[in-house]
Design a protein around this motif. Structure first.
Motif, PDB file in Angstrom:
ATOM      1  N   THR A  64      -7.080  -3.138   8.139  1.00  0.00           N
ATOM      2  CA  THR A  64      -7.162  -1.582   8.702  1.00  0.00           C
ATOM      3  C   THR A  64      -7.688  -0.728   7.578  1.00  0.00           C
ATOM      4  OG1 THR A  64      -5.084  -1.847   9.944  1.00  0.00           O
ATOM      5  CG2 THR A  64      -5.878   0.375   9.636  1.00  0.00           C
ATOM      6  N   GLN A  65      -7.515  -0.971   6.403  1.00  0.00           N
ATOM      7  CA  GLN A  65      -7.932  -0.072   5.385  1.00  0.00           C
ATOM      8  C   GLN A  65      -9.454  -0.147   5.107  1.00  0.00           C
ATOM      9  OE1 GLN A  65      -6.270  -0.704   1.525  1.00  0.00           O
ATOM     10  NE2 GLN A  65      -6.056   1.362   1.136  1.00  0.00           N
ATOM     11  N   HIS A  66      -9.756  -1.338   5.311  1.00  0.00           N
ATOM     12  CA  HIS A  66     -11.072  -2.066   5.072  1.00  0.00           C
ATOM     13  C   HIS A  66     -11.878  -1.523   6.207  1.00  0.00           C
ATOM     14  CE1 HIS A  66     -14.485  -4.548   3.833  1.00  0.00           C
ATOM     15  NE2 HIS A  66     -14.762  -5.034   5.073  1.00  0.00           N
ATOM     16  N   LEU A  67     -11.396  -1.425   7.513  1.00  0.00           N
ATOM     17  CA  LEU A  67     -12.330  -0.988   8.745  1.00  0.00           C
ATOM     18  C   LEU A  67     -12.378   0.656   8.472  1.00  0.00           C
ATOM     19  CD1 LEU A  67     -10.438  -3.066  11.452  1.00  0.00           C
ATOM     20  CD2 LEU A  67     -12.914  -3.313  10.668  1.00  0.00           C
ATOM     21  N   LEU A  68     -11.299   1.208   8.264  1.00  0.00           N
ATOM     22  CA  LEU A  68     -11.370   2.748   7.947  1.00  0.00           C
ATOM     23  C   LEU A  68     -12.309   2.895   6.891  1.00  0.00           C
ATOM     24  CD1 LEU A  68      -7.734   3.713   8.097  1.00  0.00           C
ATOM     25  CD2 LEU A  68      -9.398   4.135   9.715  1.00  0.00           C
ATOM     26  N   THR A  69     -12.580   2.252   5.837  1.00  0.00           N
ATOM     27  CA  THR A  69     -13.376   2.493   4.805  1.00  0.00           C
ATOM     28  C   THR A  69     -15.048   2.246   5.229  1.00  0.00           C
ATOM     29  OG1 THR A  69     -11.911   1.852   2.942  1.00  0.00           O
ATOM     30  CG2 THR A  69     -14.262   1.640   2.287  1.00  0.00           C
ATOM     31  N   GLN A  70     -15.074   1.175   6.078  1.00  0.00           N
ATOM     32  CA  GLN A  70     -16.405   0.841   6.732  1.00  0.00           C
ATOM     33  C   GLN A  70     -16.767   1.808   7.704  1.00  0.00           C
ATOM     34  OE1 GLN A  70     -15.865  -3.003   8.546  1.00  0.00           O
ATOM     35  NE2 GLN A  70     -16.723  -4.090   6.733  1.00  0.00           N
ATOM     36  N   GLN A  71     -15.800   2.574   8.663  1.00  0.00           N
ATOM     37  CA  GLN A  71     -16.177   3.721   9.315  1.00  0.00           C
ATOM     38  C   GLN A  71     -16.395   4.959   8.741  1.00  0.00           C
ATOM     39  OE1 GLN A  71     -12.739   3.802  11.855  1.00  0.00           O
ATOM     40  NE2 GLN A  71     -13.571   2.381  13.550  1.00  0.00           N
TER      41      GLN A  71
END
Length: 116
Positions: A64-71
């Motif tokens: 989730t943290q990785h996805l949020l960072t990508q977004q």
């Protein structure tokens, strides 16, 4: 003399009763031990499952943290790109204005040159 014979018999009966009671007690303790061993095994399984769930939760948190960072990164990149585009457009406009001024100056120069 009968009394002497009865006393050892009573002592033997008492000893037999004590031994029987102790054997029952040992049997009960063994049963309790087996029950506690099963409960301990069950708790170990619960702890293992809880650890697996914690590991999964940590993996989900990282994902989730990785996805949020990508977004968030594309938004920052978009903002940087927009800023760069605006800067480039402003530079191009300045260059075009400068070129227009140069052309106007040349036209004016040639117009004055040929008017004379």
């Amino acid at each position: 003399m009968h009394q002497n014979h009865e006393q050892p018999i009573e002592t033997d009966n008492n000893a037999d009763q004590i031994i029987a009671a102790m054997q029952d007690n040992i049997k009960n303790l063994k049963e309790q031990n087996a029950l506690l061993a099963k409960q301990l095994e069950s708790k170990d399984k619960q702890l293992d499952e809880a650890q697996k769930l914690i590991d999964q939760q940590q993996q989900l948190n990282l994902s989730t943290q990785h996805l949020l960072t990508q977004q968030n990164e594309p938004q920052e990149v978009k903002q940087q790109t927009q800023t760069t585009q605006k800067s480039t457009e402003q530079t191009q406009e300045s260059e075009e204005n400068s070129d227009d001024q140069k052309k106007a100056s040349k036209k004016g120069f040639f117009a004055r040159l040929f008017d004379n």
